[in-house]
Each structure stands twice: as C-alpha cells, then as structure tokens.
Scaffold this motif. Structure first.
Motif, PDB file in Angstrom:
ATOM      1  N   PHE A 324       3.775   7.846   5.735  1.00  4.05           N
ATOM      2  CA  PHE A 324       4.631   8.361   4.589  1.00  4.05           C
ATOM      3  C   PHE A 324       6.124   7.417   4.209  1.00  4.05           C
ATOM      4  O   PHE A 324       6.300   7.146   4.850  1.00  4.05           O
ATOM      5  N   ASN A 325       5.501   6.391   3.189  1.00  8.71           N
ATOM      6  CA  ASN A 325       6.529   5.442   2.938  1.00  8.71           C
ATOM      7  C   ASN A 325       6.467   5.349   1.249  1.00  8.71           C
ATOM      8  O   ASN A 325       5.655   4.394   0.651  1.00  8.71           O
ATOM      9  N   PRO A 326       7.567   5.543   0.735  1.00  9.31           N
ATOM     10  CA  PRO A 326       6.785   5.527  -0.474  1.00  9.31           C
ATOM     11  C   PRO A 326       7.629   4.084  -1.393  1.00  9.31           C
ATOM     12  O   PRO A 326       7.696   3.570  -1.883  1.00  9.31           O
ATOM     13  N   ALA A 327       8.604   3.499  -0.468  1.00 13.55           N
ATOM     14  CA  ALA A 327       9.063   1.903  -0.740  1.00 13.55           C
ATOM     15  C   ALA A 327       7.130   1.201  -0.416  1.00 13.55           C
ATOM     16  O   ALA A 327       7.090   0.254  -1.788  1.00 13.55           O
ATOM     17  N   LYS A 328       6.540   1.159   0.071  1.00 12.77           N
ATOM     18  CA  LYS A 328       5.989   0.833   0.464  1.00 12.77           C
ATOM     19  C   LYS A 328       4.656   1.182  -0.700  1.00 12.77           C
ATOM     20  O   LYS A 328       3.855   0.071  -0.951  1.00 12.77           O
ATOM     21  N   ALA A 329       4.812   2.448  -0.980  1.00 15.28           N
ATOM     22  CA  ALA A 329       3.476   2.845  -2.395  1.00 15.28           C
ATOM     23  C   ALA A 329       3.909   2.239  -3.514  1.00 15.28           C
ATOM     24  O   ALA A 329       3.648   1.799  -4.389  1.00 15.28           O
ATOM     25  N   LYS A 330       5.585   2.156  -3.326  1.00 16.21           N
ATOM     26  CA  LYS A 330       6.049   1.492  -4.911  1.00 16.21           C
ATOM     27  C   LYS A 330       5.404   0.587  -5.215  1.00 16.21           C
ATOM     28  O   LYS A 330       5.438  -0.447  -6.252  1.00 16.21           O
ATOM     29  N   GLN A 331       5.638  -0.526  -3.575  1.00 16.97           N
ATOM     30  CA  GLN A 331       5.542  -2.132  -3.860  1.00 16.97           C
ATOM     31  C   GLN A 331       3.564  -2.204  -4.489  1.00 16.97           C
ATOM     32  O   GLN A 331       3.572  -3.019  -4.972  1.00 16.97           O
ATOM     33  N   LEU A 332       2.668  -1.819  -3.504  1.00 20.79           N
ATOM     34  CA  LEU A 332       1.352  -1.680  -3.789  1.00 20.79           C
ATOM     35  C   LEU A 332       1.228  -1.174  -5.738  1.00 20.79           C
ATOM     36  O   LEU A 332       0.427  -2.147  -5.899  1.00 20.79           O
ATOM     37  N   LEU A 333       2.524  -0.076  -5.945  1.00 24.38           N
ATOM     38  CA  LEU A 333       1.777  -0.015  -6.708  1.00 24.38           C
ATOM     39  C   LEU A 333       1.942  -1.290  -8.245  1.00 24.38           C
ATOM     40  O   LEU A 333       1.891  -1.215  -8.973  1.00 24.38           O
ATOM     41  N   ARG A 341       8.457   3.576 -15.354  1.00 24.77           N
ATOM     42  CA  ARG A 341       9.385   4.286 -16.298  1.00 24.77           C
ATOM     43  C   ARG A 341      10.301   5.296 -16.072  1.00 24.77           C
ATOM     44  O   ARG A 341       9.880   5.724 -15.008  1.00 24.77           O
ATOM     45  N   ASN A 342      10.986   5.991 -16.346  1.00 23.90           N
ATOM     46  CA  ASN A 342      11.910   6.924 -16.529  1.00 23.90           C
ATOM     47  C   ASN A 342      10.308   8.205 -16.187  1.00 23.90           C
ATOM     48  O   ASN A 342      10.946   8.893 -16.003  1.00 23.90           O
ATOM     49  N   THR A 343       9.609   8.338 -17.072  1.00 26.95           N
ATOM     50  CA  THR A 343       8.290   9.567 -17.493  1.00 26.95           C
ATOM     51  C   THR A 343       7.196   9.308 -16.144  1.00 26.95           C
ATOM     52  O   THR A 343       6.938   9.982 -16.480  1.00 26.95           O
ATOM     53  N   GLY A 344       6.995   8.096 -15.402  1.00 31.31           N
ATOM     54  CA  GLY A 344       6.738   7.939 -14.665  1.00 31.31           C
ATOM     55  C   GLY A 344       5.915   6.244 -14.604  1.00 31.31           C
ATOM     56  O   GLY A 344       6.699   5.196 -14.734  1.00 31.31           O
ATOM     57  N   TRP A 345       4.452   6.247 -14.239  1.00 31.68           N
ATOM     58  CA  TRP A 345       3.523   4.919 -14.081  1.00 31.68           C
ATOM     59  C   TRP A 345       2.704   5.079 -14.816  1.00 31.68           C
ATOM     60  O   TRP A 345       2.411   5.628 -15.118  1.00 31.68           O
ATOM     61  N   PHE A 346       2.815   3.748 -15.604  1.00 31.26           N
ATOM     62  CA  PHE A 346       1.847   3.230 -16.653  1.00 31.26           C
ATOM     63  C   PHE A 346       1.159   2.369 -16.324  1.00 31.26           C
ATOM     64  O   PHE A 346       1.618   1.160 -15.779  1.00 31.26           O
ATOM     65  N   LYS A 347      -0.068   1.710 -17.298  1.00 30.65           N
ATOM     66  CA  LYS A 347      -1.023   1.321 -17.017  1.00 30.65           C
ATOM     67  C   LYS A 347      -1.858   0.660 -18.947  1.00 30.65           C
ATOM     68  O   LYS A 347      -2.340   1.588 -18.537  1.00 30.65           O
ATOM     69  N   ASN A 348      -2.286  -0.338 -18.051  1.00 33.28           N
ATOM     70  CA  ASN A 348      -3.096  -0.913 -19.391  1.00 33.28           C
ATOM     71  C   ASN A 348      -4.551  -1.074 -18.313  1.00 33.28           C
ATOM     72  O   ASN A 348      -4.172  -2.247 -18.010  1.00 33.28           O
ATOM     73  N   ILE A 385       5.659  10.601  -9.832  1.00 38.78           N
ATOM     74  CA  ILE A 385       3.685  11.012  -9.692  1.00 38.78           C
ATOM     75  C   ILE A 385       3.487  12.360 -10.348  1.00 38.78           C
ATOM     76  O   ILE A 385       3.631  13.365  -9.259  1.00 38.78           O
ATOM     77  N   PRO A 386       3.209  13.028 -11.584  1.00 34.89           N
ATOM     78  CA  PRO A 386       2.413  14.204 -11.736  1.00 34.89           C
ATOM     79  C   PRO A 386       1.189  14.752 -10.623  1.00 34.89           C
ATOM     80  O   PRO A 386       0.680  13.944 -10.816  1.00 34.89           O
ATOM     81  N   VAL A 387       1.724  15.300  -9.998  1.00 37.63           N
ATOM     82  CA  VAL A 387       0.459  15.888  -9.330  1.00 37.63           C
ATOM     83  C   VAL A 387       0.051  17.727  -9.785  1.00 37.63           C
ATOM     84  O   VAL A 387       1.276  18.620  -9.107  1.00 37.63           O
ATOM     85  N   GLN A 388      -1.297  17.920  -9.764  1.00 39.93           N
ATOM     86  CA  GLN A 388      -1.564  19.202  -9.878  1.00 39.93           C
ATOM     87  C   GLN A 388      -2.920  19.811  -8.729  1.00 39.93           C
ATOM     88  O   GLN A 388      -3.424  18.828  -9.275  1.00 39.93           O
TER      89      GLN A 388
END
Length: 516
Positions: A324-333, A341-348, A385-388
């Motif tokens: 579990f490594n949120p910093a590494k996950a953020k770097q990869l994203l 953004r404030n509401t999450g992660w977005f990509k075209n 990251i919203p998870v259902q």
C-alpha cells in the motif's frame, strides 16, 4: 475405500504410484499422447480378485457415459480418447490422449477405480469399447445397455450400499447415517500391507467421520474431546485455541502453507484500465498487509506472483509484492495522463473526458473478499477515487466474468505443486467472450512463454520461464495475486504419522498411529 492409479503422499506432497507399479511412461506422437501404466501385482478387490485393465476400462466408460450422473468428473477425463489393453499382460494398458498438456500425468491417474464385478454384474458395458464414449455422446443416449446401466447406477443403492461400495483400498463401509456420520472398518489382510510403499496405509482399525455443518458446533465438539481432528478452523477461533492452555495439553495445532490464494483481476480491455501505469497505480492501493490481518488473522503469506512462495524452486524471490503506497499510486496516475482535481481524477480518453472510478465485484457470501473489497474502497478514497462495491450471485458473477462485464474483481484461486499450466487463465486464445482469461492479460511474448512452460521437461528451464512469467505479470498488473493462505487444523496429541499438508484433505487419517 477406493484408490486411484496415482496419489499425493501428504508426507512430502509428492505424486506417487498407488494402484500402479510406477509413474507412467509418456510418449508424444504427432497429435496424440500415449500414457502407459502397469498395475501392481498385489492389487486386488475385496473378494480377492485382481485389479486388471478391464476395471480401468470399465471405470473410464462409467466416467464418460451419457445419462450417468457424474457431470463433475466427465470433463477431467475428456482428453482420454481410448484405452489399449496389453494382449499379454492384463495389468498393463495405455491411454490414448488428445494433444499434450503438462497436467496429463496427474489427470490420467487421479480418478478412483471401481470394480466392474460389483458395479456392472450383468456386463452391460463390457462389450462397448472405450473409444465409443469419445466426442458426441448423443448417439449413445438411446443405447439399450447404456440406458439400463445408467438407470441402475443412478439409484440410491449405488450411492450408500456397503455391499456395492467396495474398492481396492484398506477400508470398507460399516455404517452410514446420512447427515450424521460414516463409519469405516479396516479390511483384514489388505493387500496394501504387503508392499514396501509407505504411502499405502490402513492403520486405524476404525474411522468415524462426523458430519457437522456448523462451525460453532464442530468447535464445541472438538473442545469437548468428541473429535480427534478438525480442519478449516476459522482464523479467529484458531487464535483463541492457541491461547487455550488446557486445549493445547491434548491437541497440536497446525498451519501448513496451502496452494490457495486470493487475487485481484482488472479488466484491461476497458479504455480507462488499458494503460499499465493506471493498473499499477491501482495495485499500489491494494493494502495486502491489512487484507491478511483482517481476513486471515495473519494466516497467509503475501506473494509477488502466481507461484506459491513455498515452492522456492519456482517462485521469483527477486520480486517484491505490491504494498500500500498512495504516493506511488499518485505518481503513476500522473504519469499515465490522469489529472487530479478536487473532485477526483480525470483523463481524456478517445476524445472524451472520463473520471477514474472503479466498480468492485465479488461472489456474494464470501466474507473474505467482501472485507477485502471494503478495505480497498477505503484505500482508494485516500486518493479521491470513488469505488462502488457489488456482491453478485455465484452464477451471475461467473457469467459476468466470462462476458467481460466487470471492472475489478476479487476471487479465490486454487492450485497444486504438480503442474503449472496457466494457459486457460492467461493465454490470449482464451480471452474472447466466454473464455477463462477474464482479465484480458497477455500478448505475443507472454503467450509464447506460457507455451514454453508447458513444454519444458527440465525443472531448471521451467523455473527460469516461470520466474519470467511472474515478473511480467507483476509489471502488467492485470492479474494480481495478493497472498497464499495457510490451512488451520487441530489433531489430538495421541496420534503420530499424521502427514499434515497444505494439500487437501490436509492430513492422512489412514496413516495415523497411536503414540507409544
């Protein structure tokens, strides 16, 4: 009560001869494989008559025959097209098999042999060749003798009648009360005791198997000394038994490493998961240490690959499991092109802006994967990251997996130390809808590697290729094995030679001896 040609000796988890003299001779010829066995000279049935190739042929016919209620076993022997009996030796025979896969040896020897004289006294199947039961069976459904045999075989008498349920092993059925218990009695002068094979045992004079469907009741019976052995003890209760000094005066507790795992599968066909850096980011949100702590009470081992860490010859110990490594996950994203953004992660993606969301599915009723999904939901929330989470009925879960109607799932996976044929779950030829490569893992390189693994006969070469496969799987982060579990069982201390193992059934009751 019954024996197979080959069997696993739980003493060392090795495949060994049971009804046969040795492991088979395997020859590959063009599009077929020939697997030749020879039965032990001593092997005999309850009436003293020898086990012969006629009984092997009869068993195959029963397993393959239409109308006979044995659907779970039919597919196991589907690759055996015919059986050729040695004309000069009625204990020698050859299976003629389709193509070749590395697990053929195991599958060809891993089904119980039944005596023709008891199960087919009228010789209804005797004159029908084994080859007739290959390919389309619809033409045999109206065969008079097959219909008569199936009608007889499917009756309750063939399921619980001690006069019929007699095999070549060291025990006979003494009493069976459905839903309560089964009592077995040791045979007198059993042939297996006249061999030098230490894996052939029938030591206890009587064995009683109690059927207790409720864990609480079973544990109470164990604590009250009404049972000598109990397996599959829930982790929390197992921890309590470890603290119970009174209990441990009478019982030993065992936690052998199993060949059962839990894995996360990501649908790499979906555009938002097509980039492996995105999948790797998700992998770094898998809190495997916490999964083990919460769902297994530490009775599990993290793994960096699909091979159990206990198989040191084949496990790639140079790899490190995802942590579990949120910093590494953020770097990869960010590297994968996602914008935070404030509401999450977005990509075209394909000209359209898409938010990174994840739907996690699992088979309803599995508390272990349910807890795993909930922990993952909390972990992903740290990066917004919203998870259902969706629990699905078993058949629907399997159907959706085959139809690629999922985003990420958690599911169990079982294996063994005898064959490493991962083609059905990892090769791209099985990745179409309806196939068993659910995640879409694979490319030309991994396909070639899987085929090389299956053809490798040298253990060192196989190990090299398996380690490379584990490396590629870790990098692709599509099929992510999280951990391998430990079994949990208790056995009374008055016994020895218990042969505790991580392979089912985890102990060999026929080998038990009383300590002197």
């Amino acid at each position: 009560m019954f024996q197979s040609l080959l069997g696993v000796d739980l003493e060392d988890d090795q495949l060994k001869p049971v009804l046969v003299k040795a492991r088979p001779l395997i020859e590959q010829k063009d599009s077929v494989t020939l697997i030749t066995y020879e039965l032990r000279d001593e092997a005999s049935w309850s009436d003293g008559s020898p086990v012969t190739s006629d009984d092997i042929a009869f068993t195959l016919k029963v397993l393959k025959a239409p109308l006979v209620q044995n659907e779970q076993v039919k597919t196991q022997v589907a690759f055996i097209r015919d059986l050729v009996q040695d004309k000069e030796n009625n204990r020698k025979f050859t299976f003629v098999c389709d193509s070749f896969t590395p697990e053929m040896e195991l599958l060809s020897g891993d089904f119980f042999i039944i005596p023709a004289y008891l199960f087919d006294p009228e010789n209804l199947l005797k004159n029908i060749p084994v080859a007739a039961f290959t390919d389309s069976l619809s033409k045999l459904e109206n065969h008079t003798k097959i219909k008569a045999f199936a009608a007889q075989f499917n009756t309750p008498a063939y399921n619980n009648n001690g006069k019929i349920l007699q095999g070549s092993a060291g025990y006979t059925l003494e009493e069976w009360v459905p839903g309560q218990y089964i009592k077995l009695r040791q045979k007198e002068d059993w042939w297996g005791k006249n061999t030098n094979a230490t894996n052939l045992t029938a030591n206890p004079e009587h064995i009683t198997l109690h059927i207790i469907p409720d864990n609480t009741t079973a544990l109470l019976a164990l604590k009250n000394r009404q049972l000598d052995v109990l397996k599959d003890i829930p982790a929390h209760e197992f921890d309590q038994l470890k603290q119970n000094k009174d209990f441990q005066e009478d019982f030993d507790l065992f936690t052998p490493d199993s060949y059962k795992s839990v894995y996360a599968g990501i649908n790499s066909r979906l555009p938002k998961f097509a980039d492996k850096q995105t999948r790797q980011a998700i992998a770094y949100l898998l809190d495997i240490t916490n999964y083990i702590k919460v769902t297994q009470q530490q009775y599990a081992i993290p793994t960096a690959g699909i091979i159990p860490p206990k198989l040191t010859e084949f496990y790639n110990s140079d790899l490190k499991p995802y942590t579990f490594n949120p910093a590494k996950a953020k770097q990869l994203l960010l590297a994968a092109g996602w914008q935070e953004r404030n509401t999450g992660w977005f990509k075209n993606i394909n000209g359209k802006e898409q938010q990174l969301t994840i739907v996690v599915t699992y088979k309803a009723g599995n508390n272990i994967v349910e807890s795993t999904a909930l922990i993952f939901q909390q972990s992903a929330a740290e990066l917004h990251i919203p998870v259902q989470i969706e629990a699905q009925e078993g058949n629907l879960f399997t159907q959706n997996s085959r139809e690629h109607k999922f985003e990420l799932f958690f599911r169990p996976l079982s294996g063994n130390p005898f064959a490493f044929n991962f083609e059905p779950i990892l090769h791209t030829s099985h990745a179409a809808k309806g196939g068993t490569n659910y995640t879409g893992f694979g490319n030309a390189e991994t396909d070639a590697l899987l085929q090389t693994i299956n053809k490798a006969t040298d253990a060192k070469q196989k190990a090299t290729h398996l380690k490379q496969l584990q490396k590629l799987m870790l990098e692709e982060a599509t099929f992510i094995v999280l951990y391998y579990t430990k079994e949990r069982l208790a056995i009374h201390k008055r016994f020895q030679n218990t042969k505790v193992s991580g392979l089912s059934p985890n102990y060999d009751v026929s080998a038990f001896l009383i300590k002197k």
